[in-house]
Design a protein around this motif. Structure first.
Motif, PDB file in Angstrom:
ATOM      1  N   LYS A   3      44.352  45.851 -17.100  1.00  0.00           N
ATOM      2  CA  LYS A   3      45.683  46.465 -17.114  1.00  0.00           C
ATOM      3  C   LYS A   3      45.609  47.948 -16.772  1.00  0.00           C
ATOM      4  N   ALA A   4      44.606  48.641 -17.308  1.00  0.00           N
ATOM      5  CA  ALA A   4      44.435  50.062 -17.013  1.00  0.00           C
ATOM      6  C   ALA A   4      44.125  50.262 -15.531  1.00  0.00           C
ATOM      7  N   LEU A   5      43.282  49.395 -14.980  1.00  0.00           N
ATOM      8  CA  LEU A   5      42.956  49.482 -13.557  1.00  0.00           C
ATOM      9  C   LEU A   5      44.200  49.242 -12.705  1.00  0.00           C
ATOM     10  N   ASP A   6      45.000  48.242 -13.051  1.00  0.00           N
ATOM     11  CA  ASP A   6      46.224  47.965 -12.295  1.00  0.00           C
ATOM     12  C   ASP A   6      47.156  49.175 -12.274  1.00  0.00           C
ATOM     13  N   LEU A   7      47.289  49.854 -13.404  1.00  0.00           N
ATOM     14  CA  LEU A   7      48.141  51.044 -13.461  1.00  0.00           C
ATOM     15  C   LEU A   7      47.595  52.154 -12.569  1.00  0.00           C
ATOM     16  N   GLU A   8      46.283  52.352 -12.592  1.00  0.00           N
ATOM     17  CA  GLU A   8      45.671  53.391 -11.759  1.00  0.00           C
ATOM     18  C   GLU A   8      45.800  53.059 -10.274  1.00  0.00           C
ATOM     19  N   GLN A  22      47.752  41.807  -4.088  1.00  0.00           N
ATOM     20  CA  GLN A  22      47.496  40.376  -3.880  1.00  0.00           C
ATOM     21  C   GLN A  22      46.004  40.048  -3.916  1.00  0.00           C
ATOM     22  N   PHE A  23      45.156  41.019  -3.650  1.00  0.00           N
ATOM     23  CA  PHE A  23      43.712  40.802  -3.643  1.00  0.00           C
ATOM     24  C   PHE A  23      43.065  41.070  -4.992  1.00  0.00           C
ATOM     25  N   ASN A  24      43.836  41.528  -5.949  1.00  0.00           N
ATOM     26  CA  ASN A  24      43.294  41.921  -7.251  1.00  0.00           C
ATOM     27  C   ASN A  24      43.672  40.971  -8.373  1.00  0.00           C
ATOM     28  N   LYS A  25      43.900  39.729  -8.071  1.00  0.00           N
ATOM     29  CA  LYS A  25      44.228  38.741  -9.098  1.00  0.00           C
ATOM     30  C   LYS A  25      42.945  38.289  -9.789  1.00  0.00           C
ATOM     31  N   THR A  26      43.040  37.997 -11.066  1.00  0.00           N
ATOM     32  CA  THR A  26      41.849  37.618 -11.832  1.00  0.00           C
ATOM     33  C   THR A  26      41.690  36.111 -11.987  1.00  0.00           C
ATOM     34  N   ASP A  27      42.630  35.323 -11.492  1.00  0.00           N
ATOM     35  CA  ASP A  27      42.594  33.879 -11.733  1.00  0.00           C
ATOM     36  C   ASP A  27      41.426  33.158 -11.065  1.00  0.00           C
ATOM     37  N   LYS A  28      40.839  33.724 -10.027  1.00  0.00           N
ATOM     38  CA  LYS A  28      39.738  33.054  -9.332  1.00  0.00           C
ATOM     39  C   LYS A  28      38.389  33.723  -9.561  1.00  0.00           C
TER      40      LYS A  28
END
Length: 55
Positions: A3-8, A22-28
């Protein structure tokens, strides 16, 4: 940390954030590492398969 990375990244990416997000999803993600300084997490990284044989 994600979450912190997404905000940055939202700030760093600016107007391009929706494209890069779109390339930063954690599901895979199946493999990740966390770097610690003592007991405090200070960094992380992950690899994800894009296609068979390509990470």
């Amino acid at each position: 940390m994600v979450k912190a990375l997404d905000l940055e990244l939202k700030v760093r990416d600016g107007e391009d954030h929706a494209f890069y997000a779109q390339f930063n999803k954690t599901d895979k993600i199946k493999h990740a590492i966390v770097a610690y300084d003592g007991e405090a997490p200070v960094g992380c990284g992950a690899i994800r398969e894009y296609s068979p044989g390509t990470m």
